[in-house]
Structures are given as C-alpha cells and as structure tokens.
Design a protein around this motif. Structure first.
Motif, PDB file in Angstrom:
ATOM      1  N   ARG A 127       5.244   6.454  -3.100  1.00  0.00           N
ATOM      2  CA  ARG A 127       6.036   6.258  -4.316  1.00  0.00           C
ATOM      3  C   ARG A 127       6.767   7.538  -4.718  1.00  0.00           C
ATOM      4  O   ARG A 127       7.952   7.487  -5.074  1.00  0.00           O
ATOM      5  CB  ARG A 127       5.149   5.771  -5.461  1.00  0.00           C
ATOM      6  CG  ARG A 127       5.973   5.525  -6.712  1.00  0.00           C
ATOM      7  CD  ARG A 127       5.338   4.580  -7.679  1.00  0.00           C
ATOM      8  NE  ARG A 127       5.164   3.247  -7.116  1.00  0.00           N
ATOM      9  CZ  ARG A 127       5.047   2.148  -7.846  1.00  0.00           C
ATOM     10  NH1 ARG A 127       5.125   2.209  -9.153  1.00  0.00           N
ATOM     11  NH2 ARG A 127       4.854   0.978  -7.281  1.00  0.00           N
ATOM     12  N   THR A 128       6.093   8.661  -4.645  1.00  0.00           N
ATOM     13  CA  THR A 128       6.767   9.887  -5.079  1.00  0.00           C
ATOM     14  C   THR A 128       7.647  10.449  -3.966  1.00  0.00           C
ATOM     15  O   THR A 128       8.612  11.152  -4.243  1.00  0.00           O
ATOM     16  CB  THR A 128       5.747  10.967  -5.513  1.00  0.00           C
ATOM     17  OG1 THR A 128       4.892  11.258  -4.407  1.00  0.00           O
ATOM     18  CG2 THR A 128       4.909  10.513  -6.683  1.00  0.00           C
ATOM     19  N   GLY A 166       0.818  -1.212   0.000  1.00  0.00           N
ATOM     20  CA  GLY A 166       0.000   0.000   0.000  1.00  0.00           C
ATOM     21  C   GLY A 166       0.848   1.257   0.000  1.00  0.00           C
ATOM     22  O   GLY A 166       0.538   2.241  -0.691  1.00  0.00           O
ATOM     23  N   TYR A 167       1.945   1.215   0.739  1.00  0.00           N
ATOM     24  CA  TYR A 167       2.799   2.399   0.834  1.00  0.00           C
ATOM     25  C   TYR A 167       3.464   2.690  -0.517  1.00  0.00           C
ATOM     26  O   TYR A 167       3.407   3.818  -1.014  1.00  0.00           O
ATOM     27  CB  TYR A 167       3.858   2.179   1.911  1.00  0.00           C
ATOM     28  CG  TYR A 167       4.757   3.375   2.114  1.00  0.00           C
ATOM     29  CD1 TYR A 167       4.308   4.490   2.830  1.00  0.00           C
ATOM     30  CD2 TYR A 167       6.046   3.411   1.575  1.00  0.00           C
ATOM     31  CE1 TYR A 167       5.115   5.601   3.012  1.00  0.00           C
ATOM     32  CE2 TYR A 167       6.857   4.517   1.747  1.00  0.00           C
ATOM     33  CZ  TYR A 167       6.400   5.610   2.463  1.00  0.00           C
ATOM     34  OH  TYR A 167       7.199   6.709   2.634  1.00  0.00           O
ATOM     35  N   PHE A 168       4.057   1.659  -1.095  1.00  0.00           N
ATOM     36  CA  PHE A 168       4.827   1.915  -2.325  1.00  0.00           C
ATOM     37  C   PHE A 168       3.944   2.116  -3.562  1.00  0.00           C
ATOM     38  O   PHE A 168       4.432   2.558  -4.587  1.00  0.00           O
ATOM     39  CB  PHE A 168       5.848   0.794  -2.560  1.00  0.00           C
ATOM     40  CG  PHE A 168       7.037   0.904  -1.651  1.00  0.00           C
ATOM     41  CD1 PHE A 168       7.930   1.960  -1.790  1.00  0.00           C
ATOM     42  CD2 PHE A 168       7.249  -0.011  -0.631  1.00  0.00           C
ATOM     43  CE1 PHE A 168       9.019   2.094  -0.942  1.00  0.00           C
ATOM     44  CE2 PHE A 168       8.337   0.115   0.216  1.00  0.00           C
ATOM     45  CZ  PHE A 168       9.221   1.166   0.074  1.00  0.00           C
ATOM     46  N   THR A 169       2.652   1.775  -3.462  1.00  0.00           N
ATOM     47  CA  THR A 169       1.760   2.056  -4.591  1.00  0.00           C
ATOM     48  C   THR A 169       0.910   3.301  -4.323  1.00  0.00           C
ATOM     49  O   THR A 169       0.048   3.640  -5.127  1.00  0.00           O
ATOM     50  CB  THR A 169       0.831   0.857  -4.890  1.00  0.00           C
ATOM     51  OG1 THR A 169       0.164   0.481  -3.685  1.00  0.00           O
ATOM     52  CG2 THR A 169       1.607  -0.322  -5.443  1.00  0.00           C
ATOM     53  N   SER A 170       1.164   3.962  -3.207  1.00  0.00           N
ATOM     54  CA  SER A 170       0.445   5.214  -2.924  1.00  0.00           C
ATOM     55  C   SER A 170       1.215   6.381  -3.531  1.00  0.00           C
ATOM     56  O   SER A 170       2.426   6.281  -3.780  1.00  0.00           O
ATOM     57  CB  SER A 170       0.332   5.420  -1.415  1.00  0.00           C
ATOM     58  OG  SER A 170       1.604   5.760  -0.880  1.00  0.00           O
ATOM     59  N   LYS A 171       0.499   7.466  -3.752  1.00  0.00           N
ATOM     60  CA  LYS A 171       1.158   8.644  -4.318  1.00  0.00           C
ATOM     61  C   LYS A 171       2.247   9.160  -3.376  1.00  0.00           C
ATOM     62  O   LYS A 171       3.370   9.449  -3.792  1.00  0.00           O
ATOM     63  CB  LYS A 171       0.116   9.735  -4.556  1.00  0.00           C
ATOM     64  CG  LYS A 171       0.660  10.928  -5.300  1.00  0.00           C
ATOM     65  CD  LYS A 171      -0.434  11.925  -5.621  1.00  0.00           C
ATOM     66  CE  LYS A 171       0.134  13.048  -6.469  1.00  0.00           C
ATOM     67  NZ  LYS A 171      -0.877  14.026  -6.829  1.00  0.00           N
TER      68      LYS A 171
END
Lengths: 167, 559
Positions: free
Chosen positions: A137-138, A129-134
């Motif tokens: 990821r950004t 969830g963390y790495f696919t969140s805006k």
C-alpha cells in the motif's frame, strides 16, 4: 506460497508480493476465513502447481526460475477459465433447483456450491494481501490515510498510481 | 438517599442523546439510561486509526463468526474493524415470524456511532401525503411546525449541504457542501436535460466541512474525508451522541448517565394516573432497581421502544402502556432498499478523485409527489455515486497485472433506491408469551414483510434507473434486487405512531401518549409514515421539539 504470490505480483520498481509477506497472509486467510471446501481445493492446488512444474520443467516449483514459474502459472489459464464456466453453470442449476423447491413448498432444500478454483483464490488473495500490506500500500499506491478533503476533478494521466486510504 | 430526577431518558442513541441534551439545557435533572457499556468519545474507538495491515484478516470476518451471527453479518458496516460496536445474534435472541434482520448496537451512543449520516429534510409533501392519499393516518404536525426544529438540530449537529431550492427537499442550515466529481456532474446534467423534473443534488450529511463556534465548543474538528466513520471518528468529524450531545449534556452538570441499565418497563401509578418511573435490570448483576421522575422519554430505538412499552403492563394498561386502542406494536414500517443498479461510464479518463467523500448524489422522489399519479403508492429517493475502479484489467499475471492494478480503471456507477413503505396493521411486533431473555424480559416476535406495493417500487426504480443511466451514456448497466429482508435497511419506524385521533394513534403532536401525557416517544417508533428521506434528522428534530415542550410544561407544573 510466497513464490506463487511473487510470480503473480513480482518486484518491479515497487515491492513484490514476497516482500509484502503475502504468502504468510494467504495461509492465515485460508486457515481462518475459508470454508472447508475451499481450504481443501486450495491445498490440493499447491500440490497441483508443483506437479505441473515437474511435468513442464522436470523439477519442483521452488527450484524453478522466475520465467519458468510464470510459464507454469500461465499454463493453468485454460483450465481456470473452463472451471469457472462450469462453476457458473452449476450455480445456475442450483438457482433452478432452489426455485423449484420454493414453488413446491420444500423448505429442506440446501443449496450446494462448487469450491473456487485454487488459482482464482491465490490470485485474489495475492491482490488483497498485497494492497492491504504496508509494503504494497505505501510502496505501490499513493497512501493517504488522512486526506483532509475531497476533490472531484483532479487531473489523472495513464500510469499515475491510485490513491488509497485506511480501509 | 435515593437520587432525584426530573426526567428519565431511556436510550442514549441518536434521539435519546438529543432528549438528554435539550432537557439538561433547560435545567432539568436528567437520568439517561443505557443498556450497554459506556463508549467515551476518542477514548473508546480502538480501531479508529489502524492501518489495514494491523488487522489479522485485513477487515474480513472469519466464517465461524459469520455462521454464529447470520443476522448482524449481513450488515454492510459489520467487520473486523467495527464488530465491537454491534450486538451479536446469540446475545439477544428474538423470534422472526417472518424474516427480519434486526441490527442492534447496545452501548452509549447506540447506532449513532454507526449510522450512514445522511440527513435530508422531509418536505411539506411527506407530512401532508397521508391525509391527502389516505395510505396512513394523518400527521399531527406539518412542515412549518418542524422547520425551526430542523434548523435547531442542524446548527448544533453540523450539516454540510448546498442550498438547492428544491420544494420537495427543503434547504437547511448548511456548512459548505461536498463536491460532485466530474462524472457525477455530467450524469446530473444529462438526467436534468432528459427529465426536467428530476434534479439531483449533492447529499446533505452530518459532517463538519467547516466547524463553527458551536462545534468547536463541542471539541469537534473538521471532517478529514477518511470515510472510516463506523470505527468512531478521532476528529469528531461526524455527528454522534458520543461526540456531541452526551458530552454537552454532561457539561451542564444536570446529567446522570447510567450504563448497563436494561429497562424492563415503565411504572404506571393507577392512583396518580400517570407514569412514575422505570424498572431497570442491571445488565451484569440482574438486580432490579426502580427510578422515578415526572417525565419519561422513551428513545430505546424503534423496535426496543415497542418492546418496553408492550412490557409496561398495569391494571390501567393491561396490554402495554397507553394501549387502549390495541395498536401498540402495529404499523411497523421501514425503507425498501432492495433495488440497486451498477454501470460503467467511458470517458473522463483524465480525471480522478482525491479523498473519500461521506455522501452521495441524491435525487428526491419524483413519483406521486404532488398528487397520486402512479399505479403504486408513494415513491422512492434515488442515490448514486461514480468512482474509478482499481485496475485497468484483471487478466494475466506478473508485471502487467501489477501495473494494471496500481492504476485507476474505468469509472463505475452505483445507484440505489430508498423506497417508502406503507404502514400496515399486519406488520407488527409483539411479546412472546413463553420465551424470555436473560434479564427476564419477554422476547420479541417480529412479523414484518414486504407487499405488492414494494415490488412495484423496485420494478419502477429498475426501469427508471436503467433508462436514466442509458440516456446519460452509461454502459454495462445491471439492475439488481437484493431481496434483503426488512430490517437490514436499519430504518425501522412505527408501532407507537403520532396522530390526531386517539382511536387510531398512540401519541399526540408533542409525542406524548394521548392517555399518559408524561411519557414521550420520540425515536423511530413515533413515525406515522416513513417518507423517502433518511429518517434520523427527523427523529432528532422531533425529539428536540418534544423535549422543549416537555421542559416548558414541567416548569408550568403541568407535568
């Protein structure tokens, strides 16, 4: 769940899991993408974490300090490891039963599975969830949705953030 | 007034697109029939530029969808970002006499939107092997017949690659190659030192690394190394019918594209002794229409091409079009993808990769290439990649875990096989005698299986792969047999094979039925053997070759 996620992935120089709305993401994924077994284990796990916190600190998880929250989750570790070993053993037993059934021509054999440990699911979902969140990821990776080229020998030094793309 | 066409092409996928383009370029009026909906390049790629957080499940599919679609759910490319390009199991049932995962894509462009885009040429060894070793019927064409047509399609499609000078993986018309990364270069050198007969190269793939005039004319741009190809490319960076051949054919003014047109059968006229057209069922209204033309190209994709031909029954051909020898639907073959190996490499921590490269390292087959020398028939191609894992460790929670997961971890290696399978009469498809689909067409029964030779290939790949990686210094080497059913390779071939002898084959060297020469089959169904290379380039080349022959014969009045 935001509090559990934030304890797994806290805010540092980069956004934490709470800011990345990982709790909300976990709820969606558990409801939409998890089997009933895993849903049940996950929900029981939420209660178990609260109970463990009460036992350790005398109050609900929500009220605990970040340090105390971490202590609660770290204390789960031996249980998680033991459970995972048991689960692996169970899967092996099922392999054997399946092989036997195949050898006997039994086509009605249905493989059983043990649910994942709730904390394993929470950790996996936090990372996904963390790495696919805006925000994740950004904020925590070098996000390059349109790299334009491939380089096979770019310098890297320990600590450099990874590159990520759209998927 | 009834529309007049010179040629009908059934199917708009990778080979049908080429048939349409070539015939239109030669001035023929072409009707291109597609059973699915239209997918217009750029306009109909709804997920192409979406960020991960714009998907409710970040790319994963809910179990209800997976449960309802046990077949397509197995496909690596099926997910939240791509599911609209795949056939759902329930919509198009078929009967698996033996497990066969039939992956389908019913829309303009077909699977050319979804393919893995790897395009290695066959060499003379693959074309000559059946005659030499006797495991399949001899090919009626050889490498020299095919080479100019490989060049023809490569130039137009745009293929990146390096001129490696390998006899068993011939060079083609290449745009600049992709780079190997530091670890891959190291592994290739190590393997070459230990096994001088096993060179490995950067894969040739259908991506524009440096667009030429012909690609700019198609409106396509340079590949941006996003590696999200299955969503449709907003740059036209890879070759698909949608980005390339179909719009090209449309520009000629000679193409009529009809969507939602399910081909029921090919109509054969006993008096004229030739096929005169096709019977089409409208996918939505179920209304039947007939179209006529002097030339018919069947490019419905291997299994559906077999189905249409088996269902094309007439007084002259009661068992399916051209099926005098009873071999139609038989000798279905595919690629053996079961074996893979994972490993790690310690070192090169001071390097990383940037961008996402759309190809792998390719090692052409090194078994039975020049002569039969192993206790099994044929061989396999090996493909591998090296990439850094995410994270230096997965233990614990908190700041350390977060720090670890935002950094590059150790290098991981993934290696896979692409094995040739031996065409067998027992591996076949046929029509159900009692079950029909929603369009009144008999359902298909698939009866395709592995055999002992396939098991031996997996075993040999595992042994050789583990040995090569061990000698190259890899660690944590784990071979794996997926045991996946045939079909999931999505490289199905055969059933309407080419050959020299009408007694043992269906099609001649120009892909015409021996006994019904105005019908051409140029998709995977025409293959007499599978080779170890990714097959689409050969389908494209064979299609272009046949279409040009058809156009010439048409102009001479022979068709």
């Amino acid at each position: 769940m935001d509090e559990v996620a934030e304890t797994i992935f806290p805010k540092t120089s980069t956004p934490g899991a709470k800011e990345a709305k990982v709790g909300q993401f976990m709820t969606v994924m558990v409801n939409d993408c998890y089997t009933e077994d895993n849903q049940k284990a996950f929900h029981e796990g939420q209660a178990a974490i609260n109970a463990a916190c009460k036992k350790m600190h005398g109050h609900d998880f929500m009220k605990a300090t970040p340090e105390d929250k971490k202590a609660v989750l770290v204390s789960l570790d031996p249980e998680v490891k033991e459970y995972q070993a048991k689960r692996k053993e169970f899967s092996k037993e099922q392999d054997d039963l399946e092989k036997k059934a195949q050898a006997n021509g039994d086509t009605n054999f249905e493989r059983k599975t043990m649910p994942d440990h709730y904390f394993t699911m929470m950790k996996q979902l936090t990372i996904l969830g963390y790495f696919t969140s805006k925000e994740g990821r950004t904020g925590a990776t070098r996000y390059e949705p349109v790299p334009g080229k491939y380089i096979g020998d770019l310098d890297y030094k320990k600590g450099d953030k990874i590159f990520t793309g759209l998927n | 007034m009834e529309e007049q066409f010179d040629a009908i092409v059934i199917g708009s996928g990778i080979s049908g697109g080429w048939a349409a383009k070539e015939l239109c370029d030669k001035g023929l009026k072409v009707l291109l029939l597609e059973r699915g909906r239209d997918v217009v390049h750029l306009k109909d790629y709804p997920t192409a530029t979406k960020d991960p957080w714009q998907f409710a499940h970040r790319g994963e599919m809910p179990p209800s969808v997976l449960k309802e679609n046990p077949i397509v759910a197995k496909c690596y490319a099926f997910g939240e970002a791509t599911e609209h390009f795949f056939v759902k199991d329930k919509e198009h049932p078929y009967i698996q006499e033996k497990p066969f995962d039939w992956i389908r894509a019913y829309q303009v462009g077909g699977k050319s939107l979804l393919w893995a885009r790897q395009v290695q040429r066959w060499s003379k060894f693959e074309f000559d092997a059946p005659a030499r070793d006797g495991y399949a019927t001899p090919w009626p064409v050889n490498y020299d017949d095919m080479a100019p047509w490989y060049s023809h399609v490569e130039k137009f499609a745009g293929i990146s690659g390096n001129k490696d000078g390998l006899e068993n993986l011939p060079d083609g018309e290449f745009l600049p190659p992709w780079d190997m990364n530091v670890v891959e270069k190291h592994l290739v050198e190590q393997i070459k030192t230990n096994y001088p007969d096993r060179p490995a190269i950067i894969g040739r793939c259908a991506h524009l690394t440096q667009p030429q005039d012909i690609h700019i004319q198609q409106g396509r741009q340079q590949c941006q190394a996003r590696s999200l190809c299955e969503r449709g490319c907003p740059f036209g960076g890879y070759f698909s019918s949608n980005a390339s051949t179909i719009p090209w054919a449309q520009k000629s003014g000679n193409l009529t594209l009809k969507t939602n047109s399910v081909v029921h059968s090919i109509i054969y006229d006993d008096k004229q002794k030739k096929a005169t057209g096709v019977k089409v069922i409208d996918a939505k209204t179920k209304e039947a229409t007939e179209y006529s033309a002097r030339i018919i190209f069947v490019n419905a994709a291997c299994i559906n091409t077999n189905l249409i031909l088996l269902n094309s029954r007439s007084d002259r051909f009661p068992n399916g079009l051209g099926n005098d020898n009873g071999l139609l639907g038989k000798f279905i073959c595919f690629h053996n993808y079961r074996g893979s190996i994972s490993a790690t490499y310690e070192g090169f921590e001071n390097f990383q990769t940037y961008g996402r490269r759309p190809t792998m390292i390719i090692m052409p087959s090194f078994r039975n290439v020049r002569k039969q020398e192993m206790p099994f028939k044929r061989g396999y191609l090996v493909a591998f990649t090296a990439n850094r894992y995410q994270g230096t460790g997965y233990d614990g929670i908190g700041t350390e875990l977060k720090d670890s997961m935002t950094q590059a971890g150790p290098w991981g290696i993934y290696m896979m096989m692409q094995g040739e399978t031996i065409p067998k009469e027992t591996n076949h498809v046929r029509l159900s005698t009692d079950k029909k689909d929603d369009w009144g067409i008999p359902q298909l029964i698939t009866s395709v299986d592995y055999d002992e030779n396939d098991e031996l290939l997996v075993k040999d790949f595992h042994e050789q792969g583990v040995e090569m990686l061990t000698k190259a210094g890899c660690k944590n080497i784990y071979p794996r047999d997926s045991k996946q059913a045939p079909g999931l390779d999505i490289h199905e071939m055969g059933g309407v094979r080419m050959g020299k002898d009408p007694k043992t084959s269906m099609l001649n060297k120009w892909n015409q039925f021996h006994n019904c020469p105005n019908v051409f089959v140029t998709d995977g169904a025409c293959m007499a053997s599978t080779g170890t290379q990714n097959p689409s380039l050969t389908f494209m080349a064979i299609t272009a070759r046949a279409a040009n022959h058809a156009a010439e014969e048409f102009k001479k009045g022979n068709l």
